[in-house]
Design a protein around this motif. Sequence first.
Motif, PDB file in Angstrom:
ATOM      1  N   GLY A   1       0.787  -1.233   0.000  1.00 29.36           N
ATOM      2  CA  GLY A   1       0.000   0.000   0.000  1.00 29.36           C
ATOM      3  C   GLY A   1       0.807   1.264   0.000  1.00 29.36           C
ATOM      4  N   THR A   2       1.855   1.307  -0.806  1.00 34.05           N
ATOM      5  CA  THR A   2       2.762   2.457  -0.786  1.00 34.05           C
ATOM      6  C   THR A   2       2.589   3.389  -1.987  1.00 34.05           C
ATOM      7  N   PHE A   3       1.578   3.157  -2.818  1.00 29.90           N
ATOM      8  CA  PHE A   3       1.427   3.959  -4.032  1.00 29.90           C
ATOM      9  C   PHE A   3       1.103   5.414  -3.685  1.00 29.90           C
ATOM     10  N   THR A   4       1.888   6.323  -4.268  1.00 29.61           N
ATOM     11  CA  THR A   4       1.669   7.749  -4.073  1.00 29.61           C
ATOM     12  C   THR A   4       1.444   8.396  -5.436  1.00 29.61           C
ATOM     13  N   PRO A   5       0.226   8.830  -5.733  1.00 25.75           N
ATOM     14  CA  PRO A   5      -0.044   9.425  -7.052  1.00 25.75           C
ATOM     15  C   PRO A   5       0.609  10.794  -7.170  1.00 25.75           C
ATOM     16  N   PRO A   6       0.768  11.293  -8.398  1.00 24.29           N
ATOM     17  CA  PRO A   6       1.307  12.645  -8.577  1.00 24.29           C
ATOM     18  C   PRO A   6       0.435  13.670  -7.870  1.00 24.29           C
ATOM     19  N   THR A   7       1.024  14.762  -7.482  1.00 26.60           N
ATOM     20  CA  THR A   7       0.280  15.812  -6.786  1.00 26.60           C
ATOM     21  C   THR A   7      -0.793  16.403  -7.701  1.00 26.60           C
ATOM     22  N   PRO A   8      -1.894  16.927  -7.141  1.00 31.44           N
ATOM     23  CA  PRO A   8      -2.992  17.457  -7.973  1.00 31.44           C
ATOM     24  C   PRO A   8      -2.570  18.568  -8.926  1.00 31.44           C
ATOM     25  N   GLU A   9      -1.536  19.323  -8.568  1.00 36.78           N
ATOM     26  CA  GLU A   9      -1.130  20.437  -9.432  1.00 36.78           C
ATOM     27  C   GLU A   9      -0.223  19.998 -10.592  1.00 36.78           C
ATOM     28  N   THR A  10       0.090  18.688 -10.676  1.00 39.56           N
ATOM     29  CA  THR A  10       0.918  18.195 -11.782  1.00 39.56           C
ATOM     30  C   THR A  10       0.198  18.381 -13.105  1.00 39.56           C
ATOM     31  N   ALA A  11       0.848  19.030 -14.052  1.00 38.31           N
ATOM     32  CA  ALA A  11       0.214  19.371 -15.329  1.00 38.31           C
ATOM     33  C   ALA A  11       0.036  18.139 -16.208  1.00 38.31           C
ATOM     34  N   ILE A  12      -1.047  18.154 -16.979  1.00 38.71           N
ATOM     35  CA  ILE A  12      -1.273  17.068 -17.942  1.00 38.71           C
ATOM     36  C   ILE A  12      -0.313  17.216 -19.118  1.00 38.71           C
ATOM     37  N   LEU A  13      -0.161  18.420 -19.621  1.00 36.18           N
ATOM     38  CA  LEU A  13       0.761  18.706 -20.722  1.00 36.18           C
ATOM     39  C   LEU A  13       1.631  19.911 -20.356  1.00 36.18           C
ATOM     40  N   ALA A  14       2.941  19.768 -20.540  1.00 32.81           N
ATOM     41  CA  ALA A  14       3.862  20.880 -20.266  1.00 32.81           C
ATOM     42  C   ALA A  14       5.250  20.491 -20.725  1.00 32.81           C
ATOM     43  N   LEU A  15       5.998  21.463 -21.198  1.00 31.78           N
ATOM     44  CA  LEU A  15       7.395  21.236 -21.523  1.00 31.78           C
ATOM     45  C   LEU A  15       8.204  21.101 -20.234  1.00 31.78           C
ATOM     46  N   PRO A  16       9.240  20.284 -20.250  1.00 30.98           N
ATOM     47  CA  PRO A  16      10.073  20.181 -19.040  1.00 30.98           C
ATOM     48  C   PRO A  16      10.811  21.477 -18.777  1.00 30.98           C
ATOM     49  N   GLY A  17      10.976  21.797 -17.522  1.00 30.53           N
ATOM     50  CA  GLY A  17      11.739  22.986 -17.173  1.00 30.53           C
ATOM     51  C   GLY A  17      13.225  22.751 -17.339  1.00 30.53           C
ATOM     52  N   ASP A  18      13.980  23.825 -17.481  1.00 30.48           N
ATOM     53  CA  ASP A  18      15.443  23.736 -17.584  1.00 30.48           C
ATOM     54  C   ASP A  18      15.885  22.791 -18.699  1.00 30.48           C
ATOM     55  N   LEU A  19      15.472  23.120 -19.925  1.00 31.27           N
ATOM     56  CA  LEU A  19      15.855  22.275 -21.056  1.00 31.27           C
ATOM     57  C   LEU A  19      17.367  22.246 -21.252  1.00 31.27           C
ATOM     58  N   ILE A  20      18.041  23.335 -20.911  1.00 29.39           N
ATOM     59  CA  ILE A  20      19.496  23.392 -21.029  1.00 29.39           C
ATOM     60  C   ILE A  20      20.110  23.229 -19.646  1.00 29.39           C
ATOM     61  N   ALA A  21      20.923  22.201 -19.478  1.00 30.71           N
ATOM     62  CA  ALA A  21      21.518  21.892 -18.176  1.00 30.71           C
ATOM     63  C   ALA A  21      22.843  22.622 -18.003  1.00 30.71           C
ATOM     64  N   PRO A  22      23.293  22.786 -16.769  1.00 29.38           N
ATOM     65  CA  PRO A  22      24.584  23.458 -16.528  1.00 29.38           C
ATOM     66  C   PRO A  22      25.758  22.615 -17.007  1.00 29.38           C
TER      67      PRO A  22
ATOM     68  N   LEU B   1       2.084  14.566 -15.895  1.00 35.51           N
ATOM     69  CA  LEU B   1       1.170  13.710 -15.144  1.00 35.51           C
ATOM     70  C   LEU B   1       1.427  12.241 -15.454  1.00 35.51           C
ATOM     71  N   LEU B   2       1.532  11.912 -16.751  1.00 33.74           N
ATOM     72  CA  LEU B   2       1.787  10.527 -17.140  1.00 33.74           C
ATOM     73  C   LEU B   2       3.148  10.068 -16.661  1.00 33.74           C
ATOM     74  N   ILE B   3       4.142  10.932 -16.768  1.00 35.05           N
ATOM     75  CA  ILE B   3       5.480  10.609 -16.259  1.00 35.05           C
ATOM     76  C   ILE B   3       5.425  10.360 -14.752  1.00 35.05           C
ATOM     77  N   GLY B   4       4.597  11.147 -14.046  1.00 36.69           N
ATOM     78  CA  GLY B   4       4.463  10.973 -12.608  1.00 36.69           C
ATOM     79  C   GLY B   4       3.963   9.589 -12.241  1.00 36.69           C
ATOM     80  N   TYR B   5       2.998   9.095 -13.012  1.00 37.68           N
ATOM     81  CA  TYR B   5       2.491   7.740 -12.756  1.00 37.68           C
ATOM     82  C   TYR B   5       3.531   6.682 -13.139  1.00 37.68           C
ATOM     83  N   LEU B   6       4.161   6.859 -14.302  1.00 36.94           N
ATOM     84  CA  LEU B   6       5.162   5.887 -14.741  1.00 36.94           C
ATOM     85  C   LEU B   6       6.376   5.884 -13.817  1.00 36.94           C
ATOM     86  N   GLY B   7       6.710   7.040 -13.261  1.00 38.32           N
ATOM     87  CA  GLY B   7       7.872   7.139 -12.396  1.00 38.32           C
ATOM     88  C   GLY B   7       7.659   6.651 -10.978  1.00 38.32           C
TER      89      GLY B   7
END
Length: 425
Positions: free
Chosen positions: A202-223, A324-330
């Motif tokens: 019983g350890t399943f933790t769903p993504p938080t409610p504010e997790t977007a359904i569609l969005a580009l990842p932040g920080d596309l360019i890494a240091p 959101l989908l990544i949150g479930y898969l992750g």
Amino acid sequence: MDFTYGIDDKPDLGKLLLFGLQWLAVSIPAILIIGGVVAAFQPDGSVITYLQKLFLLIALVLLVQVLWGHKLPLVVGPATVLLIGVLASMSQGVGAINSSLVIGGVVLAVLAATGLFKYLKPLFTPRVIVVILMLIAFTLAPVILDLVTGEGAVPAVYNFVFALVLAVVVFVANGLLKGIWKSTLAMWALLLGSLAYFALFGTFTPPTPETAILALPGDLIAPLAAPEASVLIAFLICFLALAINELGSIQSVGSLLKADEMDTRVNRGMTVTGVGNALSGFAGVIGPVDFSLSPGVIAATGCASRFALVPAALALMAVGLSPLLIGYLGSIPSPVIGVVLTYVMTAQIAAGFMLGEESSAFRSFDDGVIIGTPLLVGTVVAFMPAALASQFSAATRPLLANGFVAGVVLVLILEHLVYRKKTQQ
């Protein structure tokens, strides 16, 4: 073998989507497993952002490969050999790791595009390749152990027992299943194993409610940061192994399908892989490589069309655009990831044995020494206690505490210097 669709055939839309779904089921597990392990070590702790960028990068490289690169039906995924380099170099910071990925990718692309890689091929005799294939699996053993015993909400002993039972089920299924069911076993193991784990603990933790359904990842360019010499050397050695992996994957599928112009396909494919790894450094994710499991999928489906991977690439891109989908898969439990990684690495060891048998790499006692010594030394270094590893300077740790690098350097010395005359007789 006879195939329903050849390399350049285009199935109708319905069948194209069906074949693409099968390729997708093969592609996703590797991204989740290897990407999930690296994402857990990111300093910002954003697993979703990391996996988003990784899905998008893999989708892009896959699309370019099948349309303009080697033009073969080959699955692309995160390079396991680079996972070892990344984990061993974390003490130097992600900036140095990203820069090393960029440099290594550019070097690989230049060597492939100019045809210079052929001058490195003599280094990689069958015995050296056998060691490289097996070392990848053996030096990941500490990571697997941490995954299957990781203690959090569930005690470590429960995690270990669960992983042991799941491993038995997976390997029994591997022996019994056939066709596409066997080719997609990793996907089913992730799905059903996760459901069983959540049902038991019983350890399943769903993504938080504010997790977007569609969005580009932040920080596309890494240091990026100037890498220490030891980090760069370690990654260049890893890239040599990656190049051999890439070469073997392209040649295995090309041989199966009797593809024409294989030299051109190899050069284009390795060039695209090199550029993809350079992009991975800029994005701050682990670099891609073509996977050698593709012939099994082709044989199971009877479809050798490279265009069947286009829907899979587009689907991977769609996944990468959905936090959101990544949150479930992750949310896959670490013991399940550890078991599936064990299954994948067992296939890696089996590939090493098969190559050794086909190439007669195991002909004498000296051959056994050349292969066995680097495997043993690499494994011992991989299990080096953290207290001992910390006594090396930060500048030398990526080399001296990296079991894979130690094993590769040792097998090259044994094969080409110590036993050179004996192995050439």
